[in-house]
Design a protein around this motif. Structure first.
Motif, PDB file in Angstrom:
ATOM      1  N   ILE A   1       2.464   6.397  -7.178  1.00 43.84           N
ATOM      2  CA  ILE A   1       1.501   7.350  -7.737  1.00 43.84           C
ATOM      3  C   ILE A   1       2.011   8.781  -7.569  1.00 43.84           C
ATOM      4  CG2 ILE A   1      -0.822   8.291  -7.430  1.00 43.84           C
ATOM      5  CD1 ILE A   1      -1.760   5.467  -6.719  1.00 43.84           C
ATOM      6  N   ASP A   2       2.576   9.065  -6.365  1.00 44.34           N
ATOM      7  CA  ASP A   2       3.095  10.417  -6.129  1.00 44.34           C
ATOM      8  C   ASP A   2       4.253  10.731  -7.080  1.00 44.34           C
ATOM      9  OD1 ASP A   2       1.236  10.715  -4.143  1.00 44.34           O
ATOM     10  OD2 ASP A   2       2.629  10.210  -2.502  1.00 44.34           O
TER      11      ASP A   2
ATOM     12  N   ASN B   1       2.797  11.231 -10.652  1.00 43.96           N
ATOM     13  CA  ASN B   1       2.099  12.518 -10.803  1.00 43.96           C
ATOM     14  C   ASN B   1       3.094  13.679 -10.847  1.00 43.96           C
ATOM     15  OD1 ASN B   1      -0.430  11.337 -10.837  1.00 43.96           O
ATOM     16  ND2 ASN B   1      -0.709  11.499  -8.611  1.00 43.96           N
TER      17      ASN B   1
ATOM     18  N   ALA C   1       0.833  -1.207   0.000  1.00 44.19           N
ATOM     19  CA  ALA C   1       0.000   0.000   0.000  1.00 44.19           C
ATOM     20  C   ALA C   1       0.865   1.254   0.000  1.00 44.19           C
ATOM     21  CB  ALA C   1      -0.920  -0.020   1.221  1.00 44.19           C
ATOM     22  N   ASP C   2       1.933   1.230   0.814  1.00 45.34           N
ATOM     23  CA  ASP C   2       2.825   2.394   0.849  1.00 45.34           C
ATOM     24  C   ASP C   2       3.549   2.571  -0.487  1.00 45.34           C
ATOM     25  OD1 ASP C   2       4.310   4.471   2.579  1.00 45.34           O
ATOM     26  OD2 ASP C   2       5.949   3.256   1.757  1.00 45.34           O
TER      27      ASP C   2
ATOM     28  N   ARG D   1       2.516   1.614  -3.409  1.00 45.57           N
ATOM     29  CA  ARG D   1       1.547   2.045  -4.414  1.00 45.57           C
ATOM     30  C   ARG D   1       1.374   3.560  -4.361  1.00 45.57           C
ATOM     31  NH1 ARG D   1      -3.229  -0.320  -6.731  1.00 45.57           N
ATOM     32  NH2 ARG D   1      -4.850   1.238  -7.121  1.00 45.57           N
ATOM     33  N   GLN D   2       1.172   4.096  -3.128  1.00 44.11           N
ATOM     34  CA  GLN D   2       0.985   5.527  -3.000  1.00 44.11           C
ATOM     35  C   GLN D   2       2.240   6.296  -3.407  1.00 44.11           C
ATOM     36  OE1 GLN D   2      -1.955   7.042  -2.281  1.00 44.11           O
ATOM     37  NE2 GLN D   2      -0.866   8.936  -2.822  1.00 44.11           N
ATOM     38  N   ARG D   3       3.391   5.729  -3.061  1.00 41.43           N
ATOM     39  CA  ARG D   3       4.651   6.389  -3.411  1.00 41.43           C
ATOM     40  C   ARG D   3       4.841   6.447  -4.927  1.00 41.43           C
ATOM     41  NH1 ARG D   3      10.027   5.205  -4.100  1.00 41.43           N
ATOM     42  NH2 ARG D   3       9.584   2.971  -4.030  1.00 41.43           N
TER      43      ARG D   3
END
Length: 526
Positions: free
Chosen positions: A49-50, A53, A42-43, A45-47
């Protein structure tokens, strides 16, 4: 029977405990790994995406300034073909939006671009066609402004997901502008199909900890099973000793809890078994002695009766005096047999537990007077003085009158046989709490020390010669003890300081509940 090691309770307990510990450790390890993979994924994945972007926005802004995606890439990512320090753990792929789509970052060889198909096949030779289709589809959708987050290969709860993010690059970094390129971000371990360093380190630590815990659990299981099976082994050894015939063996262990209670119960059982076996041996000796005693005591009067009967048949007796003397002897021996049979009948009732006293309030002084009145001829013939020293104001006893008369008759008869001419037999009683203590004392030779503990046994006589002239049937004192115990009293024998013998027994007193409104009881009629 020899027990093999795998049949031993100790090893069964140890192996069972070890198996439970191993299963628990394995489940705990698997749970920790799944939890770490989940939260790490989960971490991650968010990293990703950041990063996607931020990088896509910067590239879009640079594209608006330079008018060329290649120049924008060189401006934002100058260390081509190597990633800058910010993205050293991630692999960034940038495609233009021309036809055909070409990979413009990173570039390898002499300006030859690395196509996405070649990159994917080189980094994961075993990748499935469907996985490549997911990446190609994501790149296709990004050309039309759609962002995709997915993973390569198969993903399970126990493995690390190989994530990738496909982000469209908009001109000027604004989502409403034209798509000028496609950015693909994926971790290097995902491209190389390896385990993330963090996950690998954590898994290694968890596996080492699990092995240590398993070893400690195995050691604890072995030691714990030993504390349980060691007392059981002692119990088994003691049981074998008991089986061999040594009934004095006991379990010596200080363990507590249920095993300690089991050992204590086993020792009590062994003690009871030893007592029962000794009692059986004693009863067997009594049985043999009983047969010999009955044979002896019955043979004497029967022999006398048979001999005198033969003399009558043969006509040896010629005068009336001879016939009368012979008849008296036959009657005496017949009465002796009758008394013996009656004593045996009483003993049979005692052993069968059928002796039930019919209690009532009795004045012992009057009862003893009645007994002595019947025995007066015997005392006069032996030249022995009877003495009733019981006070008439003594509290009455709660007893069976006929049984109590038999007690005093047997004790007086026994005292007469062991008291020399000119002696005395004294009967006395005192109140002791709720009981009456009665004693019958003679002035004879006393009781041998070795016989004090046995004079109440069946057919026992202190006289080793066992002559009828020096002793009775050997059941009198046994019957006395049985009657006293049936009344709830106790009896003992002792020697006086003057050398005589004393038989002491207790009887219960009458209580107000037994005889309400009791005043003065009349003396029994003689």
């Amino acid at each position: 029977m020899r027990v093999r090691w795998w049949q031993s309770i100790r090893w069964r307990l140890a192996l069972g405990s070890m198996l439970v510990a191993l299963v628990a450790t394995a489940l705990l390890t698997l749970g920790v790994i799944i939890a770490i993979n989940y939260y790490y994924g989960a971490d991650e994945r968010q990293r990703l995406i950041d990063i996607a972007n931020n990088t896509a926005q910067r590239l879009g802004v640079s594209y608006s300034q330079n008018g060329n995606l290649v120049k924008a890439v060189n401006n934002i990512l100058p260390n081509t073909p190597q990633q800058n320090a910010e993205n050293e753990d991630n692999l960034l792929l940038i495609f233009n939006n021309n036809r055909p789509v070409q990979l413009i970052y990173p570039r390898i060889g002499k300006g030859r671009p690395l196509t996405s198909a070649l990159l994917v096949e080189a980094t994961d030779p075993s990748i499935q066609q469907g996985d490549y289709t997911k990446l190609a589809t994501a790149v296709f959708n990004a050309r039309f402004g759609t962002m995709t987050v997915d993973h390569l290969g198969n993903s399970t709860p126990g493995t690390s997901a190989r994530l990738f993010v496909v982000e469209p690059i908009f001109a000027d970094g604004q989502s409403g502008e034209k798509v000028v390129g496609v950015l693909v971000v994926t971790p290097r371990f995902a491209a190389a199909d390896t385990i993330p360093p963090f996950i690998a380190t954590v898994r290694q630590f968890i596996l080492i900890a699990a092995i240590v815990v398993a070893l400690l659990a195995a050691l604890a299981a072995i030691l714990s099973s030993r504390t349980i099976t060691r007392p059981l082994a002692k119990l088994t050894g003691t049981a074998h000793v008991l089986t061999s015939g040594n009934y004095s063996a006991r379990v010596n262990t200080k363990v507590g809890g249920e095993l300690g209670e089991l050992a204590e119960t086993f020792n009590k059982m062994a003690a009871k078994l030893e007592y029962d076996v000794n009692e059986l041996y004693r009863q067997e000796l009594f049985r043999r002695e009983l047969i010999m005693n009955i044979t002896h005591d019955l043979a004497t009067p029967l022999t006398a009766i048979a001999g005198l009967g033969e003399s009558l048949v043969d006509g040896v007796n010629t005068t009336r005096e001879d016939y009368e003397a012979t008849g008296r002897i036959i009657v005496r021996e017949t009465l002796r047999l009758h008394r013996m049979v009656k004593d045996l009948h009483v003993m049979a009732k005692v052993e069968a537990g059928a002796m039930q006293p019919q209690r009532k309030a009795l004045r012992l002084a009057g009862l003893v007077d009645d007994v002595l009145a019947v025995l007066t001829p015997e005392f006069e013939r032996a030249d022995v003085e009877p003495c009733n020293a019981i006070a008439y104001n003594l509290p009455p006893a709660w007893a069976d009158q006929d049984m109590l008369k038999r007690v005093f008759t047997n004790l007086c008869d026994n005292a007469l046989r062991h008291t020399p001419s000119g002696g005395t037999v004294t009967i006395d009683a005192q109140a002791r709490g709720k009981m009456l203590e009665v004693s019958v004392t003679d002035t004879g030779e006393g009781i041998p020390s070795a016989a004090l503990s046995r004079i109440f046994d069946r057919f026992y006589r202190a006289d080793a010669s066992r002559q009828v002239s020096t002793g009775g049937s050997g059941l009198g004192l046994t019957i006395v003890r049985a009657i006293i115990e049936a009344h709830g009293g106790t009896i003992r024998a002792e020697n006086t300081q003057q050398g005589g013998a004393r038989i002491v027994f207790t009887l219960p007193q009458v209580t107000p509940e037994q005889v309400p409104n009791m005043t003065t009881l009349p003396l029994p009629l003689r």
